[in-house]
Write an enzyme that holds these catalytic residues in place. Structure first.
Site, mmCIF file in Angstrom:
data_model
loop_
_atom_site.group_PDB
_atom_site.id
_atom_site.type_symbol
_atom_site.label_atom_id
_atom_site.label_comp_id
_atom_site.label_asym_id
_atom_site.label_seq_id
_atom_site.Cartn_x
_atom_site.Cartn_y
_atom_site.Cartn_z
ATOM 1 N N SER A 68 39.478 35.538 43.553
ATOM 2 C CA SER A 68 40.835 35.042 43.293
ATOM 3 C C SER A 68 40.943 33.532 43.183
ATOM 4 C CB SER A 68 41.794 35.536 44.370
ATOM 5 O OG SER A 68 42.129 36.857 44.090
ATOM 6 N N TYR A 245 47.804 33.983 50.595
ATOM 7 C CA TYR A 245 48.529 35.263 50.664
ATOM 8 C C TYR A 245 49.479 35.277 51.847
ATOM 9 C CZ TYR A 245 44.966 36.374 47.260
ATOM 10 O OH TYR A 245 44.150 36.352 46.171
ATOM 11 N N VAL A 263 38.347 37.176 47.646
ATOM 12 C CA VAL A 263 37.716 38.206 48.483
ATOM 13 C C VAL A 263 36.184 38.139 48.464
ATOM 14 C CG1 VAL A 263 39.628 39.855 48.559
ATOM 15 C CG2 VAL A 263 37.973 39.982 46.682
#
Ligand code: GLN
Length: 310
Positions: A68, A245, A263
């Site tokens: 990401s 996040y 991740v």
């Protein structure tokens, strides 16, 4: 703020050592099976400054899947390509949901909360797929230019693994298409998205490739304008509020730097007018952020007094 980083080498090494043994506090992502094959004990960290210094410790020269973190680069390309029209199709608010959540997208009629959750990055992938004749090549060549390194590559094994286990991302893309917010064909868009997630880079390359965000959009090495100062500001703002996040609030509270995780275990943090920190360690916490990677950025920021809220 310490400007000269040359004497920090020993400190970085000590920091890396202090984190060894903590990898059991997290879990390596296994929903993409290829990522579960990586040794969980790897730890790397690098700092690059806008005045041209780079240091690193541990496994900072070993490439890992940027996952990401690629969302930042895709966002820059899309902002440069379609300008403010982008913000009709994606928002700039924190989501308060896991990175791959689908539930909010239905309520909010196919408009993703922000460009750095999966739904938002898939929307960006749509822009790139629709507006570039070969978006995957354009992405790779953008990364190579930014890092000034032609050896940067796409990890085909990770790509295949993501493609074969990408049902949730496919569902997000199809849901957005049902609301009329996606132009491209979904398989093509997914292929772009998984390609950009599968780019492999090391901490040193990543830290250097993001210096423009610490320098008002200008690459300090080449003096090339990568994005406008206004867009650099906007991206840093989005990274501050959403880049980690559902842990972004806590990260702002305790560290105070625009940051982004992937991740694959990478974490980057932008220090405006100073440089970039990049850390890597595969085991993740429940938010999908690297446990040790987050610790390292946090310790360095504390040690050097780096925060945008001072
Ligand atoms: N490729 C991953 C996914 O789509 C990226 C997620 C992440 O790094 N947080 O699920």
């Amino acid at each position: 703020m310490i400007k000269d980083i040359s004497n920090l080498q020993a400190k970085l090494q000590a920091l890396v050592l202090s984190q060894q043994g903590l990898h059991a506090q997290g879990q390596v992502a296994d929903y993409i099976p290829a990522l579960a094959e990586i040794c969980p004990k790897k730890i790397g960290v690098s700092i690059a400054t806008i005045d041209g210094n780079t240091i690193g410790a541990g496994d900072y020269k070993i490439p890992f899947s940027i996952q990401s973190i690629s969302k930042i680069f895709g966002l820059v390309m899309a902002m440069n390509r379609i300008g403010d029209d982008l913000w009709q199709r994606v928002n700039m608010e924190p989501s308060g949901q896991p990175f791959n959540s689908i539930i909010q997208l239905e309520w909010e009629k196919g408009i993703p909360r922000n460009p750095v959750i999966n739904a938002g990055a898939l929307l960006i992938a749509d822009v790139l797929t629709s507006r570039f004749s070969s978006s995957k090549l354009a992405f790779l060549s953008f990364m190579r230019t930014l890092a000034n390194d032609e050896t940067i590559y796409i990890d085909k094994h990770v790509y295949e693994s993501e493609l074969n286990h990408g049902n949730r991302n496919a569902a997000l893309a199809y849901l957005m298409k049902s609301f009329g917010n996606i132009e491209a064909e979904i398989p093509e868009l997914l292929s772009h998205y998984f390609t950009q997630c599968s780019v492999a880079m090391n901490c040193e390359q990543l830290a250097n490739s993001l210096l423009f965000l610490a320098n008002k959009g200008v690459d300090p090495k080449t003096k090339k304008v990568i994005c406008s100062a206004r867009d650099a500001h906007r991206i840093n703002a989005i990274l501050s509020t959403s880049g980690m996040y559902d842990q972004s609030g806590e990260f702002a509270f305790s560290v105070g730097l625009p940051a982004k995780s992937g991740v694959g275990g990478g974490v980057i943090a932008i220090v405006p007018n100073y440089g970039v920190i990049c850390s890597w360690s595969p085991p993740l916490n429940k938010f999908g952020n690297s446990v040790i990677g987050t610790n390292l950025v946090s310790n360095i920021a504390q040690e050097l007094g780096l925060s945008i809220y001072h």
